[in-house]
Scaffold this active site. Structure first.
Site, PDB file in Angstrom:
ATOM      1  N   SER A 179       7.066  54.481  61.448  1.00  0.00           N
ATOM      2  CA  SER A 179       8.071  55.533  61.563  1.00  0.00           C
ATOM      3  C   SER A 179       7.795  56.555  60.477  1.00  0.00           C
ATOM      4  O   SER A 179       7.314  56.202  59.389  1.00  0.00           O
ATOM      5  CB  SER A 179       9.477  54.946  61.379  1.00  0.00           C
ATOM      6  OG  SER A 179      10.428  55.976  61.193  1.00  0.00           O
ATOM      7  N   TYR A 232      14.901  49.833  56.040  1.00  0.00           N
ATOM      8  CA  TYR A 232      14.074  50.024  57.242  1.00  0.00           C
ATOM      9  C   TYR A 232      12.822  50.836  56.899  1.00  0.00           C
ATOM     10  O   TYR A 232      11.711  50.494  57.320  1.00  0.00           O
ATOM     11  CB  TYR A 232      14.901  50.739  58.309  1.00  0.00           C
ATOM     12  CG  TYR A 232      14.106  51.251  59.489  1.00  0.00           C
ATOM     13  CD1 TYR A 232      13.704  50.388  60.505  1.00  0.00           C
ATOM     14  CD2 TYR A 232      13.775  52.607  59.599  1.00  0.00           C
ATOM     15  CE1 TYR A 232      12.989  50.860  61.595  1.00  0.00           C
ATOM     16  CE2 TYR A 232      13.061  53.080  60.684  1.00  0.00           C
ATOM     17  CZ  TYR A 232      12.668  52.210  61.677  1.00  0.00           C
ATOM     18  OH  TYR A 232      11.953  52.682  62.757  1.00  0.00           O
TER      19      TYR A 232
END
Length: 246
Positions: A141, A155
């Protein structure tokens, strides 16, 4: 037909990867954690279009489940590729508001899960183990670089670990017929945002993107399929941002 394993294949980016891979000739193993109905729907779509697919449930953070996923894939034919897409974000909020159990689970799924799938892939595809070679694509990501402050620092950290693992493994197996790359999506229109209680997140974040919109799962899938394909035969250890410039 060659076989592709896709974890987190029942929804979002993973489901788009499964559909596109099947359209391009792969037999697809649709890995899923809990939503068996959605996974079977993806399989039905693929079969209706003339492709071949099966759904296999399991937890990517569980060694036995991952081994079963790959053993089942072997029943379809030779393994050609793996897309380690399964991931979770946990609760949104500052780091000092996070529960240790939630963070532990995010790390188990996003880091340990990628490790276990990559390990099984290498054991089956590497020429060192008698395999015929293949490709692994992990899903990171752009949060890995931004840190995702105020939302998901844990995350973001897990995705930074995925990128480091991708680079290191690519160097480790570069002469064994296995290419290892990552894609780093930015903001993507999936059900994730609403599922974690942030239904307006896409609308809030899209103006920050140079292209002024969120990406679509199919756009991420195109990058993944390119990295899996012979067109990317000299690409390994790369992280491909697919983010609209942000």
């Amino acid at each position: 037909m060659t076989v592709l394993v896709v974890t987190g294949g029942s929804r979002g980016i993973g489901a788009s990867v499964c559909r596109l891979a099947a359209a391009r000739g792969y037999s697809v193993v649709v890995g899923y954690a809990t939503d068996g109905t959605a996974a079977r729907d993806v399989v039905a779509e693929i079969e209706a279009a003339g492709g071949r697919a099966i759904a296999v449930g399991g937890d990517v953070a569980d060694e036995a489940d991952v081994a079963r996923l790959f053993d089942t894939a072997a029943e379809l034919g030779p393994l050609a590729g793996v897309v380690a897409n399964a991931g979770i974000v946990g609760a949104a909020g500052r780091l000092d508001e996070q529960d240790a159990g939630t963070v532990r689970r995010v790390l188990e799924v996003n880091v340990l899960g990628v490790f276990l799938c990559a390990r099984e892939a290498v054991r089956r595809m590497s020429t060192r183990h008698g395999g015929r070679g293949g490709a692994v694509v992990t899903v990171s990501s752009t949060a890995a670089g931004r840190g995702s402050p105020g939302e998901w620092v844990h995350y973001a950290a897990s995705k930074a670990a995925v990128e480091s693992m991708t680079h290191g493994l690519a160097l480790e197996v570069g002469d064994e017929g296995v290419r290892v790359n990552a894609v780093a999506p930015g903001l993507v229109e999936t059900g994730l945002h609403a599922a974690v209680g942030l239904p307006d997140r896409i609308a809030r974040r899209a103006p920050m993107i140079p292209m002024r919109r969120a990406g679509q799962p199919a756009e991420i899938a195109e990058g993944i399929l390119w990295l899996l394909s012979p067109a990317a035969s000299f690409v390994t250890g790369a992280v491909l941002p697919i983010s609209g410039g942000y």
